[in-house]
Design an enzyme around this catalytic site. Structure first.
Site, PDB file in Angstrom:
ATOM      1  N   ASN A 136       0.858  -1.187   0.000  1.00 50.23           N
ATOM      2  CA  ASN A 136       0.000   0.000   0.000  1.00 50.23           C
ATOM      3  C   ASN A 136       0.901   1.245   0.000  1.00 50.23           C
ATOM      4  OD1 ASN A 136      -1.405   2.275   1.138  1.00 50.23           O
ATOM      5  ND2 ASN A 136      -3.061   0.905   1.701  1.00 50.23           N
TER       6      ASN A 136
ATOM      7  N   ASP B 220      -0.119   4.506  -0.070  1.00 52.85           N
ATOM      8  CA  ASP B 220      -0.832   5.734   0.321  1.00 52.85           C
ATOM      9  C   ASP B 220       0.076   6.757   1.006  1.00 52.85           C
ATOM     10  OD1 ASP B 220      -3.119   4.452  -0.536  1.00 52.85           O
ATOM     11  OD2 ASP B 220      -3.956   4.166   1.475  1.00 52.85           O
ATOM     12  N   HIS B 221       0.944   6.257   1.892  1.00 53.96           N
ATOM     13  CA  HIS B 221       1.642   7.224   2.744  1.00 53.96           C
ATOM     14  C   HIS B 221       2.867   7.839   2.088  1.00 53.96           C
ATOM     15  CE1 HIS B 221      -1.407   6.841   5.595  1.00 53.96           C
ATOM     16  NE2 HIS B 221      -1.228   5.541   5.720  1.00 53.96           N
TER      17      HIS B 221
ATOM     18  N   ARG C 287       3.617  18.880   1.820  1.00 54.68           N
ATOM     19  CA  ARG C 287       4.219  20.107   1.323  1.00 54.68           C
ATOM     20  C   ARG C 287       3.572  20.590   0.028  1.00 54.68           C
ATOM     21  NH1 ARG C 287       9.537  21.239   3.242  1.00 54.68           N
ATOM     22  NH2 ARG C 287       9.662  22.725   1.536  1.00 54.68           N
TER      23      ARG C 287
ATOM     24  N   HIS D 273      -5.616   3.693  -1.741  1.00 52.66           N
ATOM     25  CA  HIS D 273      -6.938   4.071  -1.220  1.00 52.66           C
ATOM     26  C   HIS D 273      -7.209   5.520  -1.623  1.00 52.66           C
ATOM     27  CE1 HIS D 273      -9.622   4.414   2.673  1.00 52.66           C
ATOM     28  NE2 HIS D 273     -10.278   4.725   1.571  1.00 52.66           N
TER      29      HIS D 273
ATOM     30  N   ARG E 176      -9.305   8.303  -0.979  1.00 53.40           N
ATOM     31  CA  ARG E 176     -10.286   8.699   0.043  1.00 53.40           C
ATOM     32  C   ARG E 176     -11.134   9.846  -0.469  1.00 53.40           C
ATOM     33  NH1 ARG E 176      -8.750   6.609   5.516  1.00 53.40           N
ATOM     34  NH2 ARG E 176     -10.585   7.750   6.198  1.00 53.40           N
TER      35      ARG E 176
ATOM     36  N   ARG F  28      -6.892  12.940   0.917  1.00 53.01           N
ATOM     37  CA  ARG F  28      -5.807  13.380   1.796  1.00 53.01           C
ATOM     38  C   ARG F  28      -4.453  12.794   1.387  1.00 53.01           C
ATOM     39  NH1 ARG F  28      -7.398  10.159   7.285  1.00 53.01           N
ATOM     40  NH2 ARG F  28      -9.372  11.213   6.905  1.00 53.01           N
ATOM     41  N   HIS F  29      -4.466  11.655   0.714  1.00 49.26           N
ATOM     42  CA  HIS F  29      -3.172  11.134   0.233  1.00 49.26           C
ATOM     43  C   HIS F  29      -3.241  10.851  -1.271  1.00 49.26           C
ATOM     44  CE1 HIS F  29      -5.174   7.429   1.465  1.00 49.26           C
ATOM     45  NE2 HIS F  29      -4.847   7.544   2.736  1.00 49.26           N
TER      46      HIS F  29
ATOM     47  N   GLU G 119      -8.657   0.578  -3.205  1.00 44.70           N
ATOM     48  CA  GLU G 119      -9.437   0.650  -1.958  1.00 44.70           C
ATOM     49  C   GLU G 119     -10.393   1.815  -2.045  1.00 44.70           C
ATOM     50  OE1 GLU G 119      -7.912   0.970   2.067  1.00 44.70           O
ATOM     51  OE2 GLU G 119      -6.449  -0.536   1.517  1.00 44.70           O
TER      52      GLU G 119
ATOM     53  N   THR H 116      -7.118   6.720  10.134  1.00 41.96           N
ATOM     54  CA  THR H 116      -6.952   5.587   9.223  1.00 41.96           C
ATOM     55  C   THR H 116      -8.241   4.775   9.272  1.00 41.96           C
ATOM     56  OG1 THR H 116      -5.569   3.648   8.746  1.00 41.96           O
ATOM     57  CG2 THR H 116      -5.857   4.198  11.067  1.00 41.96           C
ATOM     58  N   THR H 117      -8.310   3.701   8.499  1.00 42.85           N
ATOM     59  CA  THR H 117      -9.540   2.902   8.475  1.00 42.85           C
ATOM     60  C   THR H 117      -9.668   2.176   9.809  1.00 42.85           C
ATOM     61  OG1 THR H 117      -9.048   2.601   6.147  1.00 42.85           O
ATOM     62  CG2 THR H 117     -10.860   1.305   7.043  1.00 42.85           C
TER      63      THR H 117
ATOM     64  N   GLU I   8     -11.157  -9.272   3.422  1.00 45.18           N
ATOM     65  CA  GLU I   8      -9.875  -8.891   4.016  1.00 45.18           C
ATOM     66  C   GLU I   8     -10.137  -8.678   5.497  1.00 45.18           C
ATOM     67  OE1 GLU I   8      -7.267  -6.237   1.979  1.00 45.18           O
ATOM     68  OE2 GLU I   8      -6.403  -5.479   3.856  1.00 45.18           O
TER      69      GLU I   8
ATOM     70  N   HIS J 282      -3.741  -4.287   7.760  1.00 44.05           N
ATOM     71  CA  HIS J 282      -3.794  -3.171   8.706  1.00 44.05           C
ATOM     72  C   HIS J 282      -2.875  -3.384   9.904  1.00 44.05           C
ATOM     73  CE1 HIS J 282      -5.832   0.686   9.385  1.00 44.05           C
ATOM     74  NE2 HIS J 282      -5.263   0.525  10.567  1.00 44.05           N
ATOM     75  N   GLY J 283      -1.834  -2.581   9.921  1.00 47.83           N
ATOM     76  CA  GLY J 283      -0.967  -2.508  11.099  1.00 47.83           C
ATOM     77  C   GLY J 283       0.188  -3.483  11.133  1.00 47.83           C
TER      78      GLY J 283
ATOM     79  N   GLY K 107       1.178  -1.315   4.361  1.00 44.60           N
ATOM     80  CA  GLY K 107       1.595  -0.003   3.880  1.00 44.60           C
ATOM     81  C   GLY K 107       2.399   0.810   4.865  1.00 44.60           C
ATOM     82  N   HIS K 108       1.747   1.306   5.888  1.00 45.12           N
ATOM     83  CA  HIS K 108       2.333   2.342   6.748  1.00 45.12           C
ATOM     84  C   HIS K 108       3.706   1.950   7.289  1.00 45.12           C
ATOM     85  CE1 HIS K 108       2.448   4.780  10.575  1.00 45.12           C
ATOM     86  NE2 HIS K 108       2.333   5.693   9.633  1.00 45.12           N
TER      87      HIS K 108
HETATM   88  N1  PXP Z   1      -5.871  -3.062   4.128  1.00 44.72           N
HETATM   89  C1  PXP Z   1      -6.839  -2.122   4.225  1.00 44.72           C
HETATM   90  C2  PXP Z   1      -8.209  -2.489   3.781  1.00 44.72           C
HETATM   91  C3  PXP Z   1      -6.543  -0.825   4.702  1.00 44.72           C
HETATM   92  O1  PXP Z   1      -7.525   0.087   4.802  1.00 44.72           O
HETATM   93  C4  PXP Z   1      -5.219  -0.515   5.053  1.00 44.72           C
HETATM   94  C5  PXP Z   1      -4.890   0.858   5.538  1.00 44.72           C
HETATM   95  O2  PXP Z   1      -5.095   1.779   4.546  1.00 44.72           O
HETATM   96  C6  PXP Z   1      -4.252  -1.511   4.905  1.00 44.72           C
HETATM   97  C7  PXP Z   1      -4.601  -2.784   4.466  1.00 44.72           C
HETATM   98  C8  PXP Z   1      -2.818  -1.249   5.203  1.00 44.72           C
HETATM   99  O3  PXP Z   1      -2.634  -0.955   6.550  1.00 44.72           O
HETATM  100  P1  PXP Z   1      -1.244  -0.409   7.029  1.00 44.72           P
HETATM  101  O4  PXP Z   1      -0.995   0.865   6.277  1.00 44.72           O
HETATM  102  O5  PXP Z   1      -1.436  -0.195   8.496  1.00 44.72           O
HETATM  103  O6  PXP Z   1      -0.216  -1.446   6.720  1.00 44.72           O
END
Ligand code: PXP
Length: 252
Positions: free
Chosen positions: A15, A17-18, A26, A51, A53, A57-58, A78, A108-109, A159, A202-203, A224-225
């Site tokens: 992912n 996004d970040h 910036r 994702h 949104r 935002r990203h 997403e 976040t979600t 998921e 997630h996480g 992702g993060h």
């Molecule tokens: N899966 C889904 C459905 C998510 O919404 C996210 C966060 O955007 C992730 C995976 C990835 O989570 P993380 O960025 O914490 O790894």
């Protein structure tokens, strides 16, 4: 119910996004999430997740357009279950869509979808996406009722939200983390017996990925993060390769 054994190989969806979060901090053109996506591909990502949104935002609309143009691996788009996102998905017809709940004020979600409460609307919402050839995934908590509802509305994938497991582990609450891990294990198995493909996300970090990667029913992790943060220290290529190595080790 008899179900086929899941394939042994576990896919990694990265992912990005970040990368866009840092760019947007910036208002500049860099760092470019599409460049990160191509690097992730080269490092062994099996797919790219982004994702879009509602508040942009990203990831931006043009990021999605460019990803569709340049990716060699599948895009997992997403999206919240809104008319606007459905129209964008129908325009691009990505390989996969993952339907997530979205609240404007959240960081976040935060949780999974409440499919059981919104079953009729969500069934109608995903039907055209599925008919257009997108693999439809529903992001849900490790909850039997939500998984059953995902199955009833015709989603191909669930998921499982791994946030409760990962966050309690990171906070040092190992007892709670173990309880959450068991829920993920049970629900991965339950979803598989219904014939759903099982993903988790997630996480995840290097410290939390292996126990879930070891579940044979789980076919894809979306991360992702942590990877984008780790890339600051070791580079994106090395961060992804290490995650891949841990996943493979868990699966061996
Ligand atoms: N899966 C889904 C459905 C998510 O919404 C996210 C966060 O955007 C992730 C995976 C990835 O989570 P993380 O960025 O914490 O790894």
């Amino acid at each position: 119910m008899a179900t086929n054994p899941p394939p042994r190989r576990l896919r990694l969806g990265v992912n990005i996004d970040h990368v866009a979060t840092v760019r947007n901090a910036r208002g500049s053109a860099y760092p470019d999430p599409v460049r990160a996506a191509k690097l992730a591909e080269a490092a062994g990502a099996d797919g790219i997740t982004a994702h879009l949104r509602e508040d942009r935002r990203h990831i931006s609309d043009s990021d999605i357009e460019r990803l569709v143009d340049v990716l060699d691996v599948p895009l997992n788009f997403e999206m919240a279950p809104t008319d606007e996102m459905q129209a964008i998905a129908m325009q691009h017809k990505p390989h996969a869509v993952c339907i997530v709940p979205e609240k404007r004020e959240e960081l976040t979600t935060e949780g999974g979808l409440d499919i059981a409460r919104d079953e009729n609307r969500l069934a109608h919402f995903i039907a055209p996406l599925r008919d257009a050839g997108c693999r439809v995934s529903m992001f849900v908590a490790a909850d039997r009722h939500q998984i059953e509802a995902a199955h009833r509305i015709g989603a191909q994938v669930v998921e499982l939200h791994a946030g409760a497991y990962c966050d309690s582990f990171s906070e040092g609450n190992l007892e709670e983390s173990a309880v959450e891990l068991e829920k993920l294990r049970d629900m991965a198995s339950f979803a598989h017996t219904l014939g759903l493909e099982v993903h988790a996300g997630h996480g995840f970090t290097f410290d939390t990925v292996k126990p879930v990667a070891a579940f044979p029913e789980v076919q894809e992790l979306n991360i992702g993060h942590f990877l984008i943060g780790e890339a600051i220290f070791v580079g994106l290529d090395a961060a992804i390769r290490e995650m891949r190595r841990l996943m493979d080790e868990a699966r061996a």
